[in-house]
Motif scaffolding. Structure first.
Motif, PDB file in Angstrom:
ATOM      1  N   UNK A 250       1.916  10.282  -2.984  1.00  0.00           N
ATOM      2  CA  UNK A 250       1.137  10.469  -1.753  1.00  0.00           C
ATOM      3  C   UNK A 250       2.023  10.175  -0.544  1.00  0.00           C
ATOM      4  N   UNK A 251       2.769  11.166  -0.142  1.00  0.00           N
ATOM      5  CA  UNK A 251       3.691  11.072   0.989  1.00  0.00           C
ATOM      6  C   UNK A 251       3.114  11.866   2.153  1.00  0.00           C
ATOM      7  N   UNK A 252       3.351  11.382   3.380  1.00  0.00           N
ATOM      8  CA  UNK A 252       2.755  12.012   4.557  1.00  0.00           C
ATOM      9  C   UNK A 252       3.809  12.692   5.430  1.00  0.00           C
ATOM     10  N   UNK A 253       3.426  13.745   6.136  1.00  0.00           N
ATOM     11  CA  UNK A 253       4.355  14.429   7.037  1.00  0.00           C
ATOM     12  C   UNK A 253       4.593  13.599   8.301  1.00  0.00           C
ATOM     13  N   UNK A 254       5.670  13.894   8.988  1.00  0.00           N
ATOM     14  CA  UNK A 254       6.015  13.123  10.179  1.00  0.00           C
ATOM     15  C   UNK A 254       5.146  13.476  11.380  1.00  0.00           C
ATOM     16  N   UNK A 255       4.294  14.495  11.268  1.00  0.00           N
ATOM     17  CA  UNK A 255       3.360  14.792  12.354  1.00  0.00           C
ATOM     18  C   UNK A 255       1.979  14.175  12.107  1.00  0.00           C
ATOM     19  N   UNK A 256       1.908  13.249  11.135  1.00  0.00           N
ATOM     20  CA  UNK A 256       0.644  12.557  10.869  1.00  0.00           C
ATOM     21  C   UNK A 256       0.217  11.830  12.144  1.00  0.00           C
ATOM     22  N   UNK A 257      -1.011  12.044  12.582  1.00  0.00           N
ATOM     23  CA  UNK A 257      -1.489  11.469  13.840  1.00  0.00           C
ATOM     24  C   UNK A 257      -2.111  10.091  13.621  1.00  0.00           C
ATOM     25  N   UNK A 258      -1.719   9.140  14.468  1.00  0.00           N
ATOM     26  CA  UNK A 258      -2.331   7.811  14.427  1.00  0.00           C
ATOM     27  C   UNK A 258      -3.817   7.913  14.733  1.00  0.00           C
ATOM     28  N   UNK A 259      -4.600   7.021  14.112  1.00  0.00           N
ATOM     29  CA  UNK A 259      -6.062   7.106  14.226  1.00  0.00           C
ATOM     30  C   UNK A 259      -6.653   5.763  14.634  1.00  0.00           C
ATOM     31  N   UNK A 260      -7.454   5.738  15.694  1.00  0.00           N
ATOM     32  CA  UNK A 260      -8.122   4.485  16.041  1.00  0.00           C
ATOM     33  C   UNK A 260      -9.227   4.123  15.056  1.00  0.00           C
ATOM     34  N   UNK A 261      -9.790   5.143  14.394  1.00  0.00           N
ATOM     35  CA  UNK A 261     -10.830   4.933  13.377  1.00  0.00           C
ATOM     36  C   UNK A 261     -10.428   5.711  12.131  1.00  0.00           C
ATOM     37  N   UNK A 262     -10.663   5.068  10.970  1.00  0.00           N
ATOM     38  CA  UNK A 262     -10.233   5.697   9.717  1.00  0.00           C
ATOM     39  C   UNK A 262     -11.008   5.031   8.576  1.00  0.00           C
ATOM     40  N   UNK A 263     -12.206   5.520   8.259  1.00  0.00           N
ATOM     41  CA  UNK A 263     -13.010   4.879   7.217  1.00  0.00           C
ATOM     42  C   UNK A 263     -12.399   5.045   5.832  1.00  0.00           C
ATOM     43  N   UNK A 264     -12.583   4.039   4.997  1.00  0.00           N
ATOM     44  CA  UNK A 264     -12.111   4.144   3.623  1.00  0.00           C
ATOM     45  C   UNK A 264     -12.971   5.100   2.808  1.00  0.00           C
ATOM     46  N   UNK A 265     -14.255   5.073   3.061  1.00  0.00           N
ATOM     47  CA  UNK A 265     -15.181   5.970   2.363  1.00  0.00           C
ATOM     48  C   UNK A 265     -15.706   6.967   3.387  1.00  0.00           C
ATOM     49  N   UNK A 266     -15.031   8.104   3.485  1.00  0.00           N
ATOM     50  CA  UNK A 266     -15.390   9.090   4.504  1.00  0.00           C
ATOM     51  C   UNK A 266     -16.763   9.703   4.251  1.00  0.00           C
ATOM     52  N   UNK A 267     -17.245   9.616   3.022  1.00  0.00           N
ATOM     53  CA  UNK A 267     -18.533  10.217   2.680  1.00  0.00           C
ATOM     54  C   UNK A 267     -19.704   9.277   2.950  1.00  0.00           C
ATOM     55  N   UNK A 268     -19.428   8.024   3.284  1.00  0.00           N
ATOM     56  CA  UNK A 268     -20.512   7.063   3.504  1.00  0.00           C
ATOM     57  C   UNK A 268     -21.269   7.412   4.766  1.00  0.00           C
ATOM     58  N   UNK A 269     -22.597   7.225   4.760  1.00  0.00           N
ATOM     59  CA  UNK A 269     -23.375   7.503   5.978  1.00  0.00           C
ATOM     60  C   UNK A 269     -23.035   6.510   7.078  1.00  0.00           C
ATOM     61  N   UNK A 270     -23.270   6.903   8.311  1.00  0.00           N
ATOM     62  CA  UNK A 270     -23.069   5.990   9.420  1.00  0.00           C
ATOM     63  C   UNK A 270     -23.994   4.793   9.263  1.00  0.00           C
ATOM     64  N   UNK A 271     -23.509   3.627   9.694  1.00  0.00           N
ATOM     65  CA  UNK A 271     -24.303   2.410   9.547  1.00  0.00           C
ATOM     66  C   UNK A 271     -25.563   2.498  10.391  1.00  0.00           C
ATOM     67  N   UNK A 272     -26.656   1.986   9.827  1.00  0.00           N
ATOM     68  CA  UNK A 272     -27.902   1.917  10.572  1.00  0.00           C
ATOM     69  C   UNK A 272     -27.840   0.723  11.515  1.00  0.00           C
TER      70      UNK A 272
ATOM     71  N   UNK B  24       0.840  -1.202   0.000  1.00  0.00           N
ATOM     72  CA  UNK B  24       0.000   0.000   0.000  1.00  0.00           C
ATOM     73  C   UNK B  24       0.873   1.249   0.000  1.00  0.00           C
ATOM     74  N   UNK B  25       1.967   1.208   0.765  1.00  0.00           N
ATOM     75  CA  UNK B  25       2.890   2.335   0.758  1.00  0.00           C
ATOM     76  C   UNK B  25       3.513   2.549  -0.604  1.00  0.00           C
ATOM     77  N   UNK B  26       3.857   1.465  -1.280  1.00  0.00           N
ATOM     78  CA  UNK B  26       4.442   1.569  -2.619  1.00  0.00           C
ATOM     79  C   UNK B  26       3.442   2.172  -3.609  1.00  0.00           C
TER      80      UNK B  26
END
Length: 354
Positions: free
Chosen positions: A326-348, A317-319
């Motif tokens: 798509x390179x990230x800065x060193x202050x990128x914050x770790x995330x316990x939640x990270x949806x692939x589709x951020x626009x998707x509605x919350x699950x019912x 995935x990094x490759x």
């Protein structure tokens, strides 16, 4: 390019180096996984604090062993990738922080990888599957159907409204006394069981949409366990087989609906991909193979060793991300939640409209 990938989102401490010179030449140069089965076995599941401490203890040696096996030093790499979420946040922080430190001292680009995207893209490492494709992502913490349009481009068609399928396997294994990890234990027990002996529900089968539900199935297994005769050893195998078949039927029904949507939206798409730890289950693969054939799609899945959490998927995935800049800065914050589709509605949730 040669990328080091680090994975610490749950209870596997893993690292790998992958390379790709184009034209289907992707290869895993080295891959090391240090499982934590002994550390968590007494508790019947993963304990987040224990997992994070174990990653601290193991990760440096895992990275050294991986680079040595690849015959490379940091200076021979083109980038460093690490899972930055979602997952158990303590473990995620261990891996991401280590990767940032290596990136800083080596002046190599850092790629913060979404653990779900790593699973989603693995089949492009192993089978060179082209975009777009339909993805069933099934693991201990996730159960989703997505259209994969490209790196960083996902459309979620369905998700679980309660529990993940892998969690249901783990709970069933615990109820049946089969041990941890639950998925392989249930599959082994089911191999000598009768899947027709116990009548278990097929959650969401026949209902509109592509969402999943497994809490009711877990409850049915618990109730069936309570009625087992103490001297009926075969019942354990039969109940495992009945549970596994119920899961396979439920997943197949949801995938049939998703395949119809996928063919309409992406007429050029040719693959149904299954990924994540539960994708290693043979009965589920067989059910999905039939679904794919009826939909005119080819079923693609990584080999079982790359379905569970591993460093190769993170490196790949990094490759893919580095190729796109798509390179990230060193202050990128770790995330316990990270949806692939951020626009998707919350699950019912059950009984509640989206």
């Amino acid at each position: 390019m040669r990328i080091l990938g680090i994975e610490t989102s749950c209870d596997e401490t893993a690292a790998a180096v992958v390379t790709d010179a184009g034209a289907g030449s992707a290869r895993i140069l080295a891959h090391t996984v240090r499982a934590q089965l002994a550390e968590h076995a007494p508790y019947g599941g993963v304990v987040p604090e224990i997992a994070a401490r174990a990653h601290l203890d193991f990760l440096d040696d895992v990275i050294r062993a991986t680079l040595a096996a690849a015959g490379l030093g940091l200076g021979d790499l083109d980038g460093i990738a690490a899972t930055a979420g979602p997952g158990l946040i303590g473990g995620v922080m261990v891996g991401a922080t280590t990767a940032k430190a290596l990136s800083l001292v080596s002046r190599l680009p850092f790629m913060a990888v979404n653990h779900l995207e790593a699973h989603a893209l693995t089949v492009r490492l192993t089978d060179d599957v082209p975009f777009p494709y339909l993805l069933l992502l099934i693991s201990g913490g996730h159960c989703q159907l997505l259209i994969v349009e490209g790196v960083g481009r996902y459309v979620r068609l369905g998700t679980t409204i309660d529990d993940a399928v892998g969690e249901a396997f783990d709970k069933t294994a615990k109820l049946l006394g089969l041990g941890h990890p639950g998925g392989p234990a249930v599959e082994r027990a089911a191999a000598s069981g009768d899947p027709e002996r116990f009548s278990l529900p097929r959650p969401m089968v026949g209902r509109p949409g592509c969402d999943f539900s497994f809490s009711g199935l877990k409850t049915a297994v618990r109730q069936a366990c309570a009625g087992l005769a103490p001297d009926d050893g075969q019942a354990i195998h039969d109940l495992a087989a009945s549970f596994q078949q119920a899961v396979a039927d439920s997943l197949a029904d949801r995938c049939r609906r998703a395949a119809d949507i996928f063919r309409e939206r992406c007429p050029g798409g040719r693959h149904l991909v299954v990924a994540g730890g539960v994708a290693a289950n043979g009965a589920i693969r067989a059910a999905l193979s039939a679904v794919a054939a009826r939909a005119g799609l080819a079923l693609a899945a990584p080999p079982p060793a790359l379905c569970t959490d591993n460093g190769a998927m993170v490196a790949w995935a990094g490759l893919e991300r580095l190729r796109l800049g798509l390179v990230d800065p060193l202050d990128f914050a770790a995330r316990p939640r990270w949806p692939l589709d951020a626009a998707a509605p919350k699950a019912a949730f059950a009984g509640v409209k989206a």
